[in-house]
Scaffold this motif. Sequence first.
Motif, mmCIF file in Angstrom:
data_model
loop_
_atom_site.group_PDB
_atom_site.id
_atom_site.type_symbol
_atom_site.label_atom_id
_atom_site.label_comp_id
_atom_site.label_asym_id
_atom_site.label_seq_id
_atom_site.Cartn_x
_atom_site.Cartn_y
_atom_site.Cartn_z
ATOM 1 N N LEU A 20 0.819 -1.204 0.000
ATOM 2 C CA LEU A 20 0.000 0.000 0.000
ATOM 3 C C LEU A 20 0.857 1.261 0.000
ATOM 4 O O LEU A 20 0.375 2.346 -0.289
ATOM 5 N N PHE A 21 2.135 1.131 0.344
ATOM 6 C CA PHE A 21 2.979 2.307 0.502
ATOM 7 C C PHE A 21 4.080 2.334 -0.552
ATOM 8 O O PHE A 21 5.256 2.301 -0.237
ATOM 9 N N GLY A 22 3.690 2.432 -1.804
ATOM 10 C CA GLY A 22 4.662 2.617 -2.863
ATOM 11 C C GLY A 22 5.052 1.337 -3.572
ATOM 12 O O GLY A 22 4.667 0.231 -3.188
ATOM 13 N N VAL A 23 5.858 1.510 -4.639
ATOM 14 C CA VAL A 23 6.334 0.379 -5.434
ATOM 15 C C VAL A 23 7.605 -0.146 -4.772
ATOM 16 O O VAL A 23 8.716 0.230 -5.131
ATOM 17 N N GLN A 24 7.447 -1.035 -3.806
ATOM 18 C CA GLN A 24 8.583 -1.457 -2.983
ATOM 19 C C GLN A 24 9.565 -2.342 -3.740
ATOM 20 O O GLN A 24 10.688 -2.534 -3.287
ATOM 21 N N ILE A 25 9.175 -2.875 -4.892
ATOM 22 C CA ILE A 25 10.077 -3.743 -5.637
ATOM 23 C C ILE A 25 10.997 -2.946 -6.560
ATOM 24 O O ILE A 25 11.747 -3.525 -7.345
ATOM 25 N N GLN A 26 10.996 -1.621 -6.472
ATOM 26 C CA GLN A 26 11.861 -0.827 -7.332
ATOM 27 C C GLN A 26 13.299 -0.816 -6.830
ATOM 28 O O GLN A 26 14.212 -0.483 -7.598
ATOM 29 N N ASN A 27 13.536 -1.141 -5.574
ATOM 30 C CA ASN A 27 14.881 -1.258 -5.034
ATOM 31 C C ASN A 27 15.141 -2.707 -4.637
ATOM 32 O O ASN A 27 14.212 -3.454 -4.311
ATOM 33 N N ALA A 28 16.411 -3.090 -4.637
ATOM 34 C CA ALA A 28 16.744 -4.494 -4.385
ATOM 35 C C ALA A 28 16.355 -4.920 -2.977
ATOM 36 O O ALA A 28 15.917 -6.055 -2.773
ATOM 37 N N ASP A 29 16.523 -4.038 -1.973
ATOM 38 C CA ASP A 29 16.178 -4.448 -0.607
ATOM 39 C C ASP A 29 14.678 -4.705 -0.484
ATOM 40 O O ASP A 29 14.251 -5.713 0.083
ATOM 41 N N GLY A 30 13.861 -3.811 -1.052
ATOM 42 C CA GLY A 30 12.418 -4.018 -1.002
ATOM 43 C C GLY A 30 11.971 -5.215 -1.819
ATOM 44 O O GLY A 30 11.102 -5.977 -1.387
ATOM 45 N N ALA A 31 12.566 -5.401 -3.010
ATOM 46 C CA ALA A 31 12.196 -6.552 -3.849
ATOM 47 C C ALA A 31 12.525 -7.855 -3.142
ATOM 48 O O ALA A 31 11.737 -8.811 -3.190
#
Length: 692
Positions: free
Chosen positions: A502-513
């Motif tokens: 719900l809080f942004g496209v978290q898969i755009q960075n390696a840590d979030g992905a």
Amino acid sequence: MRFLERFRSLPITDLVFFFLVSSLVWNLHRYVEPVPTSIFYPSFLLQFSLGFFPQLYQRKWGRVWTSASAITMVRLPFLSGIPMAGSYQLVGLFLGSILGIWVRETLLVLLGRNETALPKQSEQIITDWMIRNPTGKSNLPIWYATYFGFLFFILCLTILCFLRYQGFGIFTGLGIQEFLYYPSLSSREAMGLSCKILIPTTLVILYFFSEERSMPTPSKDSLSEQIRFGLFLGLGLNLFFMTIQSLWSLEFFSEGTHLSVSAGRTTGLFQDSGSASWILPVLGFLWVKKLTHVWRMSKERFSLVLAVFFFLLITWLGIKQGKAFWIIWGLTTSIWLVHFSTDLWIISNRTKLLTRIGLYVFLPVLGCLLMYGISLVPKEWDLVVLANRFILFLKSFPTNPSLAFQHLDLVRFELIRFANLGIQNSLWLGNGVGAFPLGILSLYRSGVETAIQFVDFPPTFYHWILYDLGILGSLVFLFYIGIFLWERGHWKQTILLLLPFLFGVQIQNADGAFVCFYLILLGEKGTGFSPSFDKYRKTIWFSPLLLILSLGLPLNYSLFDSQNYLALGMGSEYRKNELKEYQIAYTLPPKSPNFEYEFHGKHWEWKLVDSNAQRSGRIFLETNSKSSLVEIYFLNGERQRIKQELFAETKSGYVWSGDAPKGASYIRIHSRSKLEFRLPKSQFDGLGRIQF
């Protein structure tokens, strides 16, 4: 002879597949991030070594090091004083881990680990290494794995992305040309925005696929546990640095976090405060939950003390986090406390259910009262700002809901409004992966006024997937997610993904992905099949049907979506209708004092002016490069060759002089070797057409 038998038993299909996909990702990354080698390789090789050598040493510690590094190394170049070189995608770490996995598996087979007898005791080092790493091989064909379909979909998206930003030049003999996508943005840079999502997503999925593919059958549950241990280790390191940043200075180990420090937020070793605001509460919740589970099983008070300590520490560190932290941390811990306390003190199931319902009704009221109390605190913390905005939201919502949401978060409201407009304009097929930042950068915003002063992705995952992929693309994406969930029986685990997404496209960075795909692909149950999925998997028809759907859905989506790119034109006419001029396809723009375009490559195409007076003269390619053959082709309106001539070599370049034949609409220059030449700006008219 024994060596030949071992060689035949190698997983050749797996090795070829992972090598080809890794090579494609590597080339894509180097294309969209053409960082000089002197800057790029120090960071890359350090990441690579921390992924490769632990994996080569032992399967367990390779997983631990990779998962810990995934959430601690994204800002490595900045922390080491080197400018950002695309390290947020952790290409070196994941490629090193993938290569380490398959080098290890190959060596194990070639050294005879599958044979009954282990090496002699005189070879103790090799013996110990083999004991630490039992070989494993999946009997399921690689194309029947659910990962294969997901990777194929990403490949289709990458090809569509390439066609969108690079045109069809590669299919018409022009190769990969760097066009001007916007007046101040090249096609390579535009494609790089899309690859911020495509590259880390591909690498993370490819890494998990490699781990499961090379995993011994009897120890399937260990993969999830070992990666979770690595994530907890990385969380501990981040908590340590966040504590120092909170007590001493926000600038400690915070290089490369963009606006995070100026906003007064601690980032630890995460990419920025956006990543920290959701990864910290999610992993912190899992860690506290794990400690309390250990306490309930063993009755060791030390685990309970640690759980309380880390709960208080994470809550305190959250004071300098964004709004996402408090929403995720507040909701997850509140729901967990309700379940934990009722499980601990209430035995009757009926009483437990009624108590939970009552507490769930009371929690929103308690939350509102708590936010009102926090709003009275005379501090400038993000939590206090959130509380003040929440109170304004409650006051304005009954009379003006739109104004109420603006009070809550103006920037997010503007991003949502902009995303909704783009979704309406391309509802079914979307605008293309990574199109949202380009929409913000575009000079043609359809008259949309916005307060957004920076380039960003959509504010929620759901807006991103609809804006970029449309309804059809979203259904394909969710089809793969659903297959993964069904295969592993992780339906309850997806609750952890609802809040982060719900809080942004978290898969755009390696840590979030890495964290997102760990939660949805592995979770806390390991990688075993669910009983219902395993039942169908054993039938003759299920796996082929799944493969047909996994390939057919992306292909059909690609077929429909690619029609949008045909209208962009090719060669010099690429995006002419939108840019109102022909593409010059230069690499570097003209600069003072010479005002010359610089071109790199082997093939170029330009539109010819219509005036006969400017179709006769000379073309001089000023260059120090050498090529055994440089030719000029004259093409008609259908791009059929009318005339072909050679350039003459001179001391400082190549020259051609003559007249353009009647009916010629385009010229193409072909060089046998790569050239770097310059042409004066006066060689082209105001519409980007070449004139002699």
